[in-house]
Design an enzyme around this catalytic site. Structure first.
Site, PDB file in Angstrom:
ATOM      1  N   ASP A  21      -9.415-104.946 -52.469  1.00 13.06           N
ATOM      2  CA  ASP A  21     -10.226-104.471 -53.592  1.00 13.06           C
ATOM      3  C   ASP A  21     -11.035-105.634 -54.160  1.00 13.06           C
ATOM      4  O   ASP A  21     -10.457-106.635 -54.577  1.00 13.06           O
ATOM      5  CB  ASP A  21      -9.284-103.887 -54.658  1.00 13.06           C
ATOM      6  CG  ASP A  21     -10.033-103.476 -55.911  1.00 13.06           C
ATOM      7  OD1 ASP A  21     -11.261-103.266 -55.825  1.00 13.06           O
ATOM      8  OD2 ASP A  21      -9.378-103.365 -56.977  1.00 13.06           O
ATOM      9  N   ASP A  25     -10.901-102.124 -59.391  1.00  8.84           N
ATOM     10  CA  ASP A  25     -10.618-100.733 -59.782  1.00  8.84           C
ATOM     11  C   ASP A  25      -9.350-100.197 -59.128  1.00  8.84           C
ATOM     12  O   ASP A  25      -9.013 -99.017 -59.263  1.00  8.84           O
ATOM     13  CB  ASP A  25     -11.815 -99.818 -59.482  1.00  8.84           C
ATOM     14  CG  ASP A  25     -12.094 -99.684 -57.993  1.00  8.84           C
ATOM     15  OD1 ASP A  25     -11.407-100.361 -57.174  1.00  8.84           O
ATOM     16  OD2 ASP A  25     -12.987 -98.905 -57.624  1.00  8.84           O
ATOM     17  N   ASP A  29     -12.253-101.654 -50.940  1.00 12.41           N
ATOM     18  CA  ASP A  29     -13.678-101.338 -50.797  1.00 12.41           C
ATOM     19  C   ASP A  29     -14.318-102.180 -49.693  1.00 12.41           C
ATOM     20  O   ASP A  29     -13.677-103.064 -49.112  1.00 12.41           O
ATOM     21  CB  ASP A  29     -14.406-101.508 -52.136  1.00 12.41           C
ATOM     22  CG  ASP A  29     -14.094-102.845 -52.791  1.00 12.41           C
ATOM     23  OD1 ASP A  29     -14.059-103.859 -52.072  1.00 12.41           O
ATOM     24  OD2 ASP A  29     -13.878-102.876 -54.027  1.00 12.41           O
ATOM     25  N   ASP A  98     -15.019 -93.973 -37.927  1.00  9.73           N
ATOM     26  CA  ASP A  98     -14.232 -92.759 -37.762  1.00  9.73           C
ATOM     27  C   ASP A  98     -15.190 -91.572 -37.806  1.00  9.73           C
ATOM     28  O   ASP A  98     -16.092 -91.522 -38.647  1.00  9.73           O
ATOM     29  CB  ASP A  98     -13.210 -92.650 -38.907  1.00  9.73           C
ATOM     30  CG  ASP A  98     -11.882 -92.075 -38.453  1.00  9.73           C
ATOM     31  OD1 ASP A  98     -11.896 -91.010 -37.826  1.00  9.73           O
ATOM     32  OD2 ASP A  98     -10.837 -92.695 -38.734  1.00  9.73           O
ATOM     33  N   ASP A 203     -11.606 -88.056 -34.747  1.00 12.20           N
ATOM     34  CA  ASP A 203     -10.471 -87.380 -35.363  1.00 12.20           C
ATOM     35  C   ASP A 203     -10.196 -86.037 -34.676  1.00 12.20           C
ATOM     36  O   ASP A 203     -11.117 -85.235 -34.507  1.00 12.20           O
ATOM     37  CB  ASP A 203     -10.848 -87.157 -36.838  1.00 12.20           C
ATOM     38  CG  ASP A 203      -9.677 -86.821 -37.723  1.00 12.20           C
ATOM     39  OD1 ASP A 203      -8.816 -87.687 -37.909  1.00 12.20           O
ATOM     40  OD2 ASP A 203      -9.630 -85.686 -38.252  1.00 12.20           O
ATOM     41  N   GLU A 245      -8.782 -88.851 -30.736  1.00 12.12           N
ATOM     42  CA  GLU A 245      -7.417 -88.552 -31.176  1.00 12.12           C
ATOM     43  C   GLU A 245      -7.051 -87.185 -30.608  1.00 12.12           C
ATOM     44  O   GLU A 245      -7.689 -86.176 -30.942  1.00 12.12           O
ATOM     45  CB  GLU A 245      -7.338 -88.533 -32.707  1.00 12.12           C
ATOM     46  CG  GLU A 245      -5.900 -88.419 -33.200  1.00 12.12           C
ATOM     47  CD  GLU A 245      -5.767 -87.927 -34.630  1.00 12.12           C
ATOM     48  OE1 GLU A 245      -4.742 -88.206 -35.261  1.00 12.12           O
ATOM     49  OE2 GLU A 245      -6.688 -87.254 -35.126  1.00 12.12           O
ATOM     50  N   ASP A 319      -1.241 -92.755 -40.081  1.00 11.64           N
ATOM     51  CA  ASP A 319      -0.513 -91.481 -40.118  1.00 11.64           C
ATOM     52  C   ASP A 319       0.959 -91.628 -39.761  1.00 11.64           C
ATOM     53  O   ASP A 319       1.691 -90.637 -39.762  1.00 11.64           O
ATOM     54  CB  ASP A 319      -1.124 -90.496 -39.104  1.00 11.64           C
ATOM     55  CG  ASP A 319      -2.520 -90.061 -39.469  1.00 11.64           C
ATOM     56  OD1 ASP A 319      -2.834 -90.007 -40.675  1.00 11.64           O
ATOM     57  OD2 ASP A 319      -3.300 -89.772 -38.542  1.00 11.64           O
TER      58      ASP A 319
HETATM   59  C1  GLC Z   1      -6.152 -87.024 -38.221  1.00  7.89           C
HETATM   60  C2  GLC Z   1      -6.159 -88.207 -39.147  1.00  7.89           C
HETATM   61  C3  GLC Z   1      -5.345 -87.878 -40.343  1.00  7.89           C
HETATM   62  C4  GLC Z   1      -5.965 -86.701 -41.038  1.00  7.89           C
HETATM   63  C5  GLC Z   1      -6.155 -85.514 -40.090  1.00  7.89           C
HETATM   64  C6  GLC Z   1      -7.107 -84.537 -40.657  1.00  7.89           C
HETATM   65  O1  GLC Z   1      -4.898 -86.747 -37.713  1.00  7.89           O
HETATM   66  O2  GLC Z   1      -5.727 -89.340 -38.475  1.00  7.89           O
HETATM   67  O3  GLC Z   1      -5.225 -88.951 -41.232  1.00  7.89           O
HETATM   68  O4  GLC Z   1      -5.173 -86.308 -42.111  1.00  7.89           O
HETATM   69  O5  GLC Z   1      -6.678 -85.906 -38.854  1.00  7.89           O
HETATM   70  O6  GLC Z   1      -8.398 -85.089 -40.701  1.00  7.89           O
END
Ligand code: GLC
Length: 548
Positions: A21, A25, A29, A98, A203, A245, A319
């Site tokens: 940070d 705050d 960031d 991402d 994702d 993913e 996660d």
């Molecule tokens: C993926 C992400 C996770 C998120 C989910 C929904 O699994 O890694 O953090 O909550 O997708 O976007």
């Protein structure tokens, strides 16, 4: 296999909210990340994967995006982002963004339009269906359950229909069957590519294709068609890191996503090894895991993708719980040794290793006393369901949350022993792990035996010896051992041997004595004196790597 920069890379994952940070705050960031670019360069990583930094109401901390072309105000501005990109590029570190396009936030302008009526240009941007009951709102279209607990459908009175949300209510699933949705996604990808990003982490990309009858959402019927189209429209001709993913894939399915000639993705995040301690009730019903199971899964991936496609190597991320707590031993006696042992595993298999922020310090799980100390939507939804519908008490839920909860990985980065670990001068959005006075970056940098310096060494070895990335013909020794993981990979006649002890007690290697007669040159070891050590034994959590 074809040689590329992203196969040779070590990728550092940053969860921006918890990294650094800069303005007090309490929320990490972009300027904070840029201020740590030198730290990343010192570690030696060659790419950063930035968890989402786009505009978001933060129902799922940025994984619910309301504007794909804007930076979340809490994280800074587009200029801050450009400065971060420059700070990384100057140091030879690439930046991977991402890409969350299975769903948006319900506060995205597309959804606001879509929910208004069944007519109009945005009506089919999301997955809307009628309910099953006599009146539409009585029963959802089917009995799919959200990955974050409860029904996967939410009724919207404006349209008198239900929308699908595989994750939280505030994360409606996009309708990829609609070609206009796909064009929007490709356009936003080009927007970021034109700004100079070096790739995407995608994702839950294998959930984008739902069949019209809604019988499946994993690896659905058009998923490869969609990814190939995306590739042709946006990725082709550029030298990018792409990682999808993909929960619920085995090596054969993965090969369809990452096959070298398939025109889809560079690598996947597979989940099989993350299920090794899931009980009958899934992740919230954890059971003790066995090394023989973990070896069987990792070995299968090593053998079956070799020569076909590329894998990623990870034991934790934003996660998952902290790897040293889950797969190693986070007691004061063994934390450092076992964290290094696990690092040795990740950096000596075929694939691209990922380092999740704080992993290089051996950061551990946290055990906050109360549910209200937690932030994660997955934890909260599950706890609500368990207490309201199953009559369980909060106290009964805490052990599973302590072991498996995602906030284990999301407590702020521990930079120093200063208040709040030097992460913020304000009030942190999520509590710190109380062990920060002892476990922190400043202490690790000053200690030549720290986990940090061991990572540095492994990362440097990868740059020197191509066998670390590309070695193949994976072969295991002592496969039935419940405590020792021993394997060898080869490249151009050279052999790389990894020996790992997953227990706190000494283990004999006499079962592989002939292989150890001439083990080769010791490349890495988590015990300072391993050169002179007994060759046919491993001490507690010992790791040794030989090249011959
Ligand atoms: C993926 C992400 C996770 C998120 C989910 C929904 O699994 O890694 O953090 O909550 O997708 O976007």
């Amino acid at each position: 296999m074809k040689r590329t920069w992203w196969k040779e890379a070590v990728v550092y994952q940053i969860y921006p909210r918890s990294f650094m940070d800069s303005d007090g705050d309490g929320i990490g960031d972009l300027a904070g990340i840029a201020s740590k670019a030198e730290y990343l360069a010192e570690l030696g990583v060659t790419a950063v994967w930035l968890s989402p930094v786009y505009a978001s109401p933060n129902a799922d901390n940025g994984y619910d995006i309301s504007d794909y072309r804007a930076i979340m105000a809490e994280f800074g501005t587009m200029d801050d982002w450009k400065r971060l990109l420059a700070a990384l590029h100057e140091r030879g570190i690439r930046l991977v963004m991402d890409l969350v396009v299975n769903h948006t936030s319900d506060e995205h302008a597309w959804f606001a339009e879509s929910r208004k009526s069944r007519e109009g240009p945005y009506a089919d941007y999301y997955i809307w269906r009628n309910g099953r009951g006599g009146s539409c709102e009585e029963l959802p279209p089917n009995d799919w359950v959200s990955i974050f607990s409860g029904p996967a459908w939410k009724y919207a009175a404006e349209r008198d229909q239900w929308y699908l949300h595989l994750f939280a209510e505030k994360q409606p699933d996009l309708n990829w069957e609609n070609p206009r949705v796909r064009e929007e996604v490709y356009a936003l990808m080009k927007f970021w590519l034109d700004l100079g990003v070096d790739g995407f982490r995608m994702d839950v990309i294998n959930m984008i294709s739902k069949d019209r009858g809604l019988t499946t959402f994993m690896n659905g019927p058009r998923v490869h068609e969609f990814i190939r189209e995306m590739n042709a429209e946006t990725l082709a001709g550029r030298d990018l890191l792409t990682v999808g993913e993909t929960p619920g894939v085995d090596p054969a399915l993965a090969a369809l996503y990452v096959g070298e000639d398939r025109g889809e993705l560079g690598m996947v995040f597979q989940f099989e090894h993350m299920g090794v301690d899931h009980g009958k009730g899934g992740k919230w019903d954890p059971v003790p895991w066995k090394l023989t199971d973990l070896k069987a899964i990792l070995g299968k991936w090593q053998r079956e993708l070799d020569g076909r496609g590329w894998n990623s190597l990870y034991l934790n991320n934003h996660d998952q719980p902290r790897m040293v707590s889950r797969f190693g031993n986070d007691s004061p006696e063994w934390r450092v040794k076992s964290a290094k042992m696990l690092a040795t595993l990740l950096h000596t298999q075929q694939g691209t290793p990922y380092v999740y922020q704080g992993e290089e310090l051996g950061m551990t799980n946290v055990g906050f006393p109360r549910l209200s100390d937690y932030d994660d939507v997955e934890i909260k939804n599950w706890a609500r369901e368990q207490t309201e519908q199953r009559g369980r008490t909060e106290a009964e839920l805490m052990p599973a949350i302590h072991y498996m909860g995602r906030d284990n990985a999301r407590t702020p980065m521990q930079w120093s022993s200063a208040p709040n670990g030097g992460f913020t001068t304000g009030t942190p959005w999520l509590g710190l792990n109380p062990n920060y006075p002892e476990i922190n970056a400043e202490a690790a940098l000053a200690d030549p035996d720290s986990v940090f310096h061991y990572y540095r060494k492994l990362i440097a070895l990868r740059k020197e010896y191509p066998i670390l990335a590309y070695g193949g013909n994976y072969r295991e020794y002592l496969a039935d051992s419940p405590t020792v993981y021993a394997y060898e990979r080869s490249l151009d006649g050279a052999k790389l041997l990894t020996l790992l002890n997953f227990s706190a007690t000494g283990q004999s290697l006499s079962g592989m004595a002939s292989r150890l007669e001439k083990p080769g040159k010791l490349l890495a070891s988590n015990y300072g004196d391993a050169e002179g050590a007994e060759p046919l034994a491993l001490r507690g959590y010992e790791a040794r790597v030989y090249l011959r």
